[in-house]
Write an enzyme that holds these catalytic residues in place. Structure first.
Site, short mmCIF file in Angstrom:
data_model
loop_
_atom_site.label_atom_id
_atom_site.label_comp_id
_atom_site.label_asym_id
_atom_site.label_seq_id
_atom_site.Cartn_x
_atom_site.Cartn_y
_atom_site.Cartn_z
N GLU A 167 33.78 46.92 36.02
CA GLU A 167 32.54 46.87 36.81
C GLU A 167 31.54 47.95 36.39
O GLU A 167 31.18 48.83 37.18
CB GLU A 167 32.85 47.00 38.30
CG GLU A 167 33.77 45.91 38.82
CD GLU A 167 33.90 45.90 40.35
OE1 GLU A 167 33.25 46.73 41.01
OE2 GLU A 167 34.62 45.02 40.86
N GLU A 360 40.07 40.83 39.73
CA GLU A 360 40.19 41.35 41.10
C GLU A 360 39.67 40.30 42.06
O GLU A 360 38.63 39.68 41.82
CB GLU A 360 39.31 42.60 41.34
CG GLU A 360 39.82 43.86 40.72
CD GLU A 360 38.91 45.06 41.00
OE1 GLU A 360 38.18 45.06 42.02
OE2 GLU A 360 38.95 46.00 40.20
C1 FCB Z 1 35.84 46.77 43.28
C2 FCB Z 1 36.50 47.89 42.53
C3 FCB Z 1 37.86 48.24 43.06
C4 FCB Z 1 37.92 48.17 44.56
C5 FCB Z 1 37.38 46.84 45.06
C6 FCB Z 1 37.45 46.65 46.55
O1 FCB Z 1 34.46 46.91 43.21
O2 FCB Z 1 36.64 47.58 41.17
O3 FCB Z 1 38.20 49.51 42.57
O4 FCB Z 1 37.28 49.24 45.11
O5 FCB Z 1 36.07 46.70 44.64
#
Ligand code: FCB
Length: 447
Positions: A167, A360
């Protein structure tokens, strides 16, 4: 056992964590300070005033944590490497004890039949590099490539699937424009300069790792759908899309920042920043792309009846908007909409043509008991969306849940829990929640 990217014949599953959020042991084995150590000390920087100095103590409890990954039937463990453990001053001297830790972690994963995938940068820049200017300066990109090479030299015989950044939008724009993440600078256009150097750092590192024989090198983005709430917000939505999504995908796919983006971010047209050859290095530099998804965004033109979302400052140059957030929402206030993931995966496939991993996805809920049915519902819906995207032709290889453990959730401190495993705040005892058992059963039934 495969250690390369999953082939996509079935949807592969995994669990994700990040170094600063779980490791703790901040002063151990020669680790240097990172920008998150520094930022978290600022009054008000984190909601509960806490930091990651102890976190989940995974630095010492990684064997137990990998047992949990194995017990969930997950084939993949996505972890990140802490740059300040490897190069405490950001450049130069290598701290062998830091490399030894990741050596042990990787061996322990493989011993349990778990494929490790390493992310090289999940926001914990060595403070020494921030002191010399941080991501808005070019030296940081060059230092990143050196660090990536050092880590690969040690782990590359066993780790085959690599990601450069996690990110980078957050690292650039939450860190340098909105100032709500480390290093906490509110400098508008500095976010664009940081973004370019994150792109460049990725490109330089990718060239080195490919040269060293890596065939599965990716980058992880929190790409986001922007759905204008009203027709008048369409132009603003396009500008947000430019700063959130196209600033990364343009260089990666076309080797260019597009015209619409350059209107919002004239900084990116500066030839002293974007030097000849920079974007050529980034074009085609990824073998796969990671997509982190939590929520869609519904921009509306500044509506005084809506609270302005703090993240609007994270889109410097774009038309100011508010975000309408519909129900249902998770505990962190993010709208739940699984269709957003399906659309995003199909669009990312069309735009990049790359194999995709959902690197994620998950949800914060208050977890008043271990019976987290709300999280199960969220995961079920989003895994379903991932499968629908596959049926629609998107080349999605895997789904990696965020996250294994309740942990340090950045500016939220420990107040928001995303784990499928509860971590006791006092003695750090791990207890699987219902969602963990649900995932274990779901994964067992999908293979
Ligand atoms: C993302 C991040 C991760 C975590 C999630 C909830 O933006 O990559 O580290 O904080 O959100």
């Amino acid at each position: 056992m495969t250690v390369h990217l999953p082939d996509g014949s079935t949807l592969a599953f995994g669990a994700a964590t990040a170094a600063y959020q779980i490791e703790g042991a901040a002063a151990e084995d020669g680790r240097g300070p990172s920008i998150w150590d520094t930022f978290a000390q600022r009054p008000g920087a984190t909601k509960d005033g806490r930091d990651g100095s102890v976190a989940c103590d995974s630095y010492h409890r990684y064997e137990e944590d990998l047992d949990l990954v194995a017990g969930m039937n997950a084939a993949w463990y996505r972890f990140s490497v802490s740059w300040p453990r490897i190069m405490p001053e950001g450049t130069g001297r290598v701290e062998t004890r830091g490399l030894d830790y990741y050596d042990r972690l990787v061996d322990a994963a493989l011993a349990r039949g778990i494929n490790p995938t390493a992310t090289l940068y999940h926001w914990d820049l060595p403070q020494a590099l921030e002191d010399r200017g941080g991501w808005p300066v070019r030296e940081t990109a060059e230092a990143f490539a050196d660090y990536a090479t050092v880590v690969h030299e040690r782990l590359g015989d066993r780790v085959k699937v690599w990601a450069t950044h996690n990110e980078p939008w957050c690292a650039a724009y939450l860190g340098y424009s909105a100032g709500v993440h480390a290093p906490g600078r509110k400098e508008g256009g500095a976010g664009h300069r940081a973004a370019h150097h994150l792109n460049l750092g990725h490109g330089l590192a990718a060239a080195r790792l490919h040269e060293a024989g890596v065939t599965d090198l990716g980058i992880v983005h929190n790409l986001a759908p922007f759905w204008p709430e009203t027709p008048e917000a369409a132009q603003a939505a396009d500008e947000l899309d430019a700063v959130r999504n196209r600033v990364w995908l343009g260089p990666l796919v076309d080797g260019a920042y597009d015209e619409g983006l350059l209107r919002v971010a004239p900084e990116l047209a500066d030839p002293t920043l974007v030097r000849d050859g920079d974007l050529d290095l980034v074009r085609g530099s990824a073998d796969w792309i990671g997509v982190n998804y939590y929520t869609p965004f519904r921009p509306t033109l500044a509506d005084p009846t809506l609270a302005r979302h703090p993240e609007v400052e994270a889109y410097p140059g774009a038309t100011p908007v508010s975000f309408v957030v519909r129900e249902p929402r998770t505990d962190i206030g993010w709208e739940v909409d699984a269709y957003g993931l399906e659309e995003l995966l199909v669009d990312t496939h069309k735009r990049t043509g790359l194999p995709i991993m959902v690197t994620e996805n998950g949800a914060a809920y208050p977890d008043t008991s271990l019976d987290d049915q709300d999280r199960i519902g969220y995961l079920d819906d989003h895994i379903g969306a991932t499968r629908r995207a596959r049926e629609a032709g998107a080349d999605v290889r895997g789904y990696i849940v965020w996250t294994l453990l309740d942990n340090f959730e950045w500016a939220e401190g420990y107040t928001k829990t995303f784990g499928v495993v509860h971590v006791d705040p006092t003695d750090l005892t791990r207890t699987p929640k219902a969602s963990y058992h649900w995932l274990a059963a779901h994964i067992a039934a999908s293979v």
